[in-house]
Design a protein around this motif. Structure first.
Motif, PDB file in Angstrom:
ATOM      1  N   ALA A 143       0.815  -1.217   0.000  1.00  0.00           N
ATOM      2  CA  ALA A 143       0.000   0.000   0.000  1.00  0.00           C
ATOM      3  C   ALA A 143       0.847   1.264   0.000  1.00  0.00           C
ATOM      4  N   MET A 144       2.020   1.201   0.630  1.00  0.00           N
ATOM      5  CA  MET A 144       2.898   2.368   0.710  1.00  0.00           C
ATOM      6  C   MET A 144       3.880   2.441  -0.451  1.00  0.00           C
ATOM      7  N   GLY A 145       3.951   1.377  -1.277  1.00  0.00           N
ATOM      8  CA  GLY A 145       4.861   1.385  -2.416  1.00  0.00           C
ATOM      9  C   GLY A 145       6.316   1.304  -2.036  1.00  0.00           C
ATOM     10  N   ALA A 178       5.668  -0.061 -12.258  1.00  0.00           N
ATOM     11  CA  ALA A 178       4.457  -0.703 -12.779  1.00  0.00           C
ATOM     12  C   ALA A 178       4.062  -1.914 -11.943  1.00  0.00           C
ATOM     13  N   ALA A 179       5.063  -2.696 -11.509  1.00  0.00           N
ATOM     14  CA  ALA A 179       4.762  -3.872 -10.690  1.00  0.00           C
ATOM     15  C   ALA A 179       4.139  -3.463  -9.366  1.00  0.00           C
ATOM     16  N   ARG A 180       4.663  -2.395  -8.754  1.00  0.00           N
ATOM     17  CA  ARG A 180       4.107  -1.937  -7.480  1.00  0.00           C
ATOM     18  C   ARG A 180       2.695  -1.390  -7.665  1.00  0.00           C
ATOM     19  N   SER A 212      -4.455   6.924  -4.123  1.00  0.00           N
ATOM     20  CA  SER A 212      -3.817   8.087  -4.726  1.00  0.00           C
ATOM     21  C   SER A 212      -2.703   7.677  -5.672  1.00  0.00           C
ATOM     22  N   ALA A 213      -1.895   6.701  -5.249  1.00  0.00           N
ATOM     23  CA  ALA A 213      -0.784   6.242  -6.089  1.00  0.00           C
ATOM     24  C   ALA A 213      -1.297   5.582  -7.366  1.00  0.00           C
TER      25      ALA A 213
END
Length: 336
Positions: free
Chosen positions: A292-294, A303-305, A329-330
Motif C-alpha cells: 500500500a505504501m509502495g 508498474a509492478a508496485r 492516490s498512487a
C-alpha cells in the motif's frame, strides 16, 4: 524459563538483529571474494580515460591503427591485473564461508525458538546443501566467460567502430564480473543461512515460516507470513503483482527466492502465538502495508508496485482506511 516474546519483538529479532548479523557475514565474504577488484577496475577506467585523451586528443576522436592497438593492449593488461584469479578466488572464499553461514542459521533458529517459547534450545549440527556448494564451484567458469566478453569488446575492430564509448562498455562488462561475484556471495550465503535454519526447524519438529524484508519485492511480500506444507515446501509462483503470479511453478523450499533476496526462514509452532496477533499474521499485515505504501526497491519497476496496489485495493477490508487512501492516490497517479 523466560516470558515468551511478542510477535513484534520476534519480527524485530529476525528483521533487524539477525538480518544485521547475516548482512555482516555477507559483506565480509564479498569483501574477501572481491579482494579489491572493483576498485582496481575503477582505477583502470580512470587511467584509460587519461590515456585516450593523451593518445587521440579528445573523447570525441576516433582511435585507429597502431596507436589504437597499443592503447587497447595496455587497457587489457590493466583489466587482467585487476581481475586476475577473481572467479577462482571468489568460489573458494564462498565455499569456505558456507559452513559458517549454515551454523549462523542454526543459531538464529534456536535463538528465535528460545525467544518465542521462553525455553532454551540446543543448537543442532547442520550441513551445507549441495546446490549452494555447486553454485560456489560454478562461479569461476561464469566469471571467466564474462571477462572473455570484456576482452572481445576491447579488440581494435570493436573499439574503432565505437570509439571511447566502446572502451567504457568493455570495462563495464569487466565490472559486471564483480557484480556477478557479489550476487553469488549474497545468494550462497543466505541460502546456507536458511539451510541451517531449515535443519534446526526440522530438529524442533516445527514448520518453516517465511519472513521477508519490510521493503521486499512483490514476489517475496506474497510469501511473508506463509508456512511450509507437510512436505516442508512453499507454493511456487506467488506474487502480490498479478502479472507475475503463476500456478505453474513448482513448490519451493524457501528463501532466497531470487538473486539478492535476503528473506529469512524461521521455525514456527502454533503454540508460540501469544497476545492478540501471531507472528504470521503480523508479517502478512506488514506485507500488505508495504504494498500500500509502495515501499519497493529501486531495481523493481513502478508498474509492478502499482499493479500490486491495484490488486490489493480490490480486496475488501484488507488494509486500514489510511493505507487504502494512500494506495488509491498512487494508483490514480500511476506512481508512488
Amino acid at each position: 524459563m523466560t516470558a515468551p516474546a511478542t510477535a513484534q519483538q520476534l519480527a524485530d529479532l529476525v528483521q533487524q538483529q539477525q538480518a544485521d548479523e547475516a548482512a555482516r557475514l555477507e559483506d565480509a565474504t564479498a569483501t574477501e571474494a572481491d579482494a579489491g577488484a572493483d576498485a582496481a577496475l575503477a582505477a583502470a577506467l580512470t587511467a584509460a580515460l587519461a590515456a585516450w585523451i593523451a593518445t587521440f586528443g579528445s573523447l570525441a576522436a576516433a582511435g585507429a591503427g597502431v596507436e589504437l592497438a597499443a592503447y587497447l593492449a595496455q587497457v587489457r593488461a590493466d583489466t587482467d591485473r585487476a581481475t586476475g584469479g577473481l572467479g577462482r578466488r571468489a568460489g573458494r572464499v564462498i565455499e569456505r564461508a558456507l559452513p559458517d553461514a549454515a551454523r549462523l542459521g542454526a543459531r538464529h533458529a534456536t535463538d528465535f525458538a528460545h525467544r518465542a517459547s521462553g525455553r532454551r534450545q540446543g543448537i543442532p549440527g547442520v550441513g551445507v546443501s549441495r546446490d549452494a556448494l555447486d553454485a560456489a564451484r560454478a562461479l569461476a567458469g561464469t566469471v571467466r566467460e564474462q571477462l572473455r566478453l570484456a576482452g572481445r569488446l576491447l579488440s581494435p575492430h570493436m573499439v574503432s567502430a565505437t570509439g571511447w564509448r566502446g572502451v567504457v562498455t568493455a570495462l563495464g562488462a569487466a565490472r559486471r564480473a564483480v557484480s556477478i561475484v557479489r550476487s553469488a556471495v549474497a545468494w550462497s550465503v543466505h541460502r546456507a543461512i536458511n539451510d541451517g535454519v531449515a535443519q534446526a526447524t526440522a530438529a524442533l519438529g516445527a514448520r518453516g515460516l517465511w519472513v521477508s524484508e519490510p521493503d521486499a519485492c512483490v514476489r517475496c511480500l506474497a510469501y511473508s507470513g506463509q508456512l511450509t506444507d507437510r512436505d516442508g515446501r512453499f507454493p511456487g509462483g506467488l506474487s502480490m503483482d498479478p502479472a507475475s503470479r503463476t500456478t505453474r511453478r513448482a513448490a519451493i523450499e524457501g528463501p532466497p527466492a531470487h538473486p539478492n533476496c535476503r528473506c529469512r526462514l524461521v521455525p514456527w509452532l502454533d503454540e508460540w502465538a501469544h497476545g492478540r496477533t501471531a507472528l504470521p499474521d503480523l508479517l502478512r499485515a506488514q506485507a500488505l502495508r508495504s504494498v500500500a505504501m509502495g515501499r519497493g526497491r529501486p531495481s523493481e519497476s513502478n508498474a509492478a508496485r502499482i499493479r500490486a496496489a491495484r490488486y490489493l485495493l480490490a480486496q475488501r477490508g484488507s488494509i486500514p482506511d489510511r493505507l487504502r487512501r494512500h494506495a488509491q492516490s498512487a494508483v490514480a497517479a500511476g506512481h508512488f
